[in-house]
Motif scaffolding. Structure first.
Motif, short mmCIF file in Angstrom:
data_model
loop_
_atom_site.label_atom_id
_atom_site.label_comp_id
_atom_site.label_asym_id
_atom_site.label_seq_id
_atom_site.Cartn_x
_atom_site.Cartn_y
_atom_site.Cartn_z
N LEU A 1 -1.52 80.49 -2.67
CA LEU A 1 -0.07 80.62 -2.51
C LEU A 1 0.61 81.11 -3.79
O LEU A 1 1.52 81.94 -3.74
N VAL A 2 0.16 80.62 -4.93
CA VAL A 2 0.70 81.07 -6.21
C VAL A 2 0.39 82.56 -6.39
O VAL A 2 1.25 83.34 -6.80
N ASN A 3 -0.83 82.96 -6.06
CA ASN A 3 -1.21 84.36 -6.18
C ASN A 3 -0.38 85.24 -5.24
O ASN A 3 -0.18 86.42 -5.51
N SER A 4 0.10 84.65 -4.15
CA SER A 4 0.93 85.37 -3.17
C SER A 4 2.42 85.30 -3.53
O SER A 4 3.26 85.65 -2.72
N LYS A 5 2.70 84.80 -4.74
CA LYS A 5 4.08 84.73 -5.25
C LYS A 5 4.96 83.72 -4.51
O LYS A 5 6.15 83.94 -4.33
N ALA A 6 4.37 82.62 -4.07
CA ALA A 6 5.16 81.55 -3.44
C ALA A 6 6.18 81.03 -4.45
O ALA A 6 5.95 81.06 -5.67
N ASP A 7 7.30 80.56 -3.96
CA ASP A 7 8.40 80.10 -4.80
C ASP A 7 8.06 78.77 -5.47
O ASP A 7 7.99 77.73 -4.81
N LEU A 8 7.89 78.80 -6.79
CA LEU A 8 7.55 77.60 -7.56
C LEU A 8 8.73 76.64 -7.68
O LEU A 8 8.55 75.46 -7.98
N ALA A 9 9.94 77.15 -7.46
CA ALA A 9 11.15 76.33 -7.64
C ALA A 9 11.73 75.83 -6.33
O ALA A 9 12.73 75.11 -6.34
N ALA A 10 11.12 76.17 -5.19
CA ALA A 10 11.64 75.69 -3.90
C ALA A 10 11.62 74.16 -3.91
O ALA A 10 10.69 73.54 -4.41
N ALA A 11 12.68 73.55 -3.37
CA ALA A 11 12.77 72.09 -3.36
C ALA A 11 13.00 71.60 -1.93
O ALA A 11 13.71 72.23 -1.16
N ASP A 12 12.37 70.46 -1.60
CA ASP A 12 12.59 69.92 -0.26
C ASP A 12 13.99 69.32 -0.16
O ASP A 12 14.62 69.01 -1.17
N LYS A 13 14.47 69.19 1.06
CA LYS A 13 15.85 68.75 1.29
C LYS A 13 16.06 67.26 1.03
O LYS A 13 17.14 66.85 0.60
N GLN A 14 15.06 66.46 1.30
CA GLN A 14 15.22 65.01 1.21
C GLN A 14 15.22 64.52 -0.25
O GLN A 14 16.13 63.83 -0.68
N THR A 15 14.17 64.85 -1.00
CA THR A 15 14.03 64.32 -2.35
C THR A 15 14.39 65.32 -3.44
O THR A 15 14.64 64.93 -4.58
N GLY A 16 14.37 66.60 -3.09
CA GLY A 16 14.58 67.63 -4.10
C GLY A 16 13.32 67.94 -4.88
O GLY A 16 13.38 68.60 -5.92
N THR B 1 10.16 69.81 -6.08
CA THR B 1 9.56 71.14 -6.12
C THR B 1 8.05 70.97 -5.90
O THR B 1 7.56 69.83 -5.88
N PRO B 2 7.29 72.04 -5.79
CA PRO B 2 5.84 71.87 -5.66
C PRO B 2 5.23 71.05 -6.82
O PRO B 2 4.38 70.19 -6.58
N LEU B 3 5.69 71.30 -8.05
CA LEU B 3 5.17 70.53 -9.19
C LEU B 3 5.51 69.05 -9.05
O LEU B 3 4.66 68.18 -9.29
N LEU B 4 6.72 68.75 -8.66
CA LEU B 4 7.13 67.34 -8.51
C LEU B 4 6.36 66.67 -7.38
O LEU B 4 5.90 65.53 -7.52
N ARG B 5 6.20 67.35 -6.26
CA ARG B 5 5.45 66.77 -5.13
C ARG B 5 3.99 66.57 -5.53
O ARG B 5 3.37 65.55 -5.21
N GLY B 6 3.44 67.52 -6.25
CA GLY B 6 2.06 67.38 -6.71
C GLY B 6 1.91 66.21 -7.68
O GLY B 6 0.91 65.49 -7.64
N ALA B 7 2.89 66.02 -8.54
CA ALA B 7 2.85 64.89 -9.47
C ALA B 7 2.95 63.57 -8.72
O ALA B 7 2.33 62.58 -9.10
N ARG B 8 3.71 63.55 -7.65
CA ARG B 8 3.92 62.34 -6.86
C ARG B 8 2.67 61.97 -6.06
O ARG B 8 2.24 60.82 -6.08
#
Length: 142
Positions: free
Chosen positions: A24-39, A41-48
């Motif tokens: 997905l990263v290689n396909s230029k997926a949005d690294l800053a997209a945030a979910d509506k409930q918690t906000g 981003t992919p990095l934050l969700r991965g950390a969680r």
């Protein structure tokens, strides 16, 4: 994107699917997209809920280490709260700020000290030398 704003990259990062994260990263997926409930981003969700390998891919791709969710939590807060010493160490190596506070005024160390399950000794060993003193009336005493 689903109804909660979870992109495929948020899902993959949260599930720790490093190979999918890389595609997905290689396909230029949005690294800053945030979910509506918690906000998250992919990095934050991965950390969680994800795995260190996925976080490394996101960080290498330029994910914002300083990003915060709706509760003011950074990836370091979430990794500490999850109990993952590997993710905490990876984020510190990537220059995550151990002094950053969330909306409750808690640092990653406070989140680590607030854990009620698992072995938190490794987390404390990593975080205490680089963190401000925990709050006396903070999560460790509540």
């Amino acid at each position: 994107v689903d109804d909660n704003g979870w992109t495929p990259l948020i899902w993959a990062a949260g599930l720790g699917q490093a190979q999918t994260v890389q595609i997905l990263v290689n396909s230029k997926a949005d690294l800053a997209a945030a979910d509506k409930q918690t906000g998250d981003t992919p990095l934050l969700r991965g950390a969680r809920t994800g795995k260190a390998e996925s976080l490394q891919i996101l960080l290498t791709a330029g994910a914002d280490i300083k990003a915060k969710n709706k509760a003011g939590q950074t990836a370091l807060h979430l990794a500490a709260a999850s109990g993952s010493a590997d993710k905490v160490q990876l984020l510190l190596n990537a220059k995550a700020d151990p002094a950053a506070t969330d909306d409750k005024g808690w640092t990653a160390l406070d989140h680590a000290m607030n854990r009620t399950t698992g072995d938190k000794s490794k987390l404390l060993e990593i975080l205490k030398p680089v963190s401000p003193a925990p709050k006396v009336s903070g999560p460790a005493t509540k």
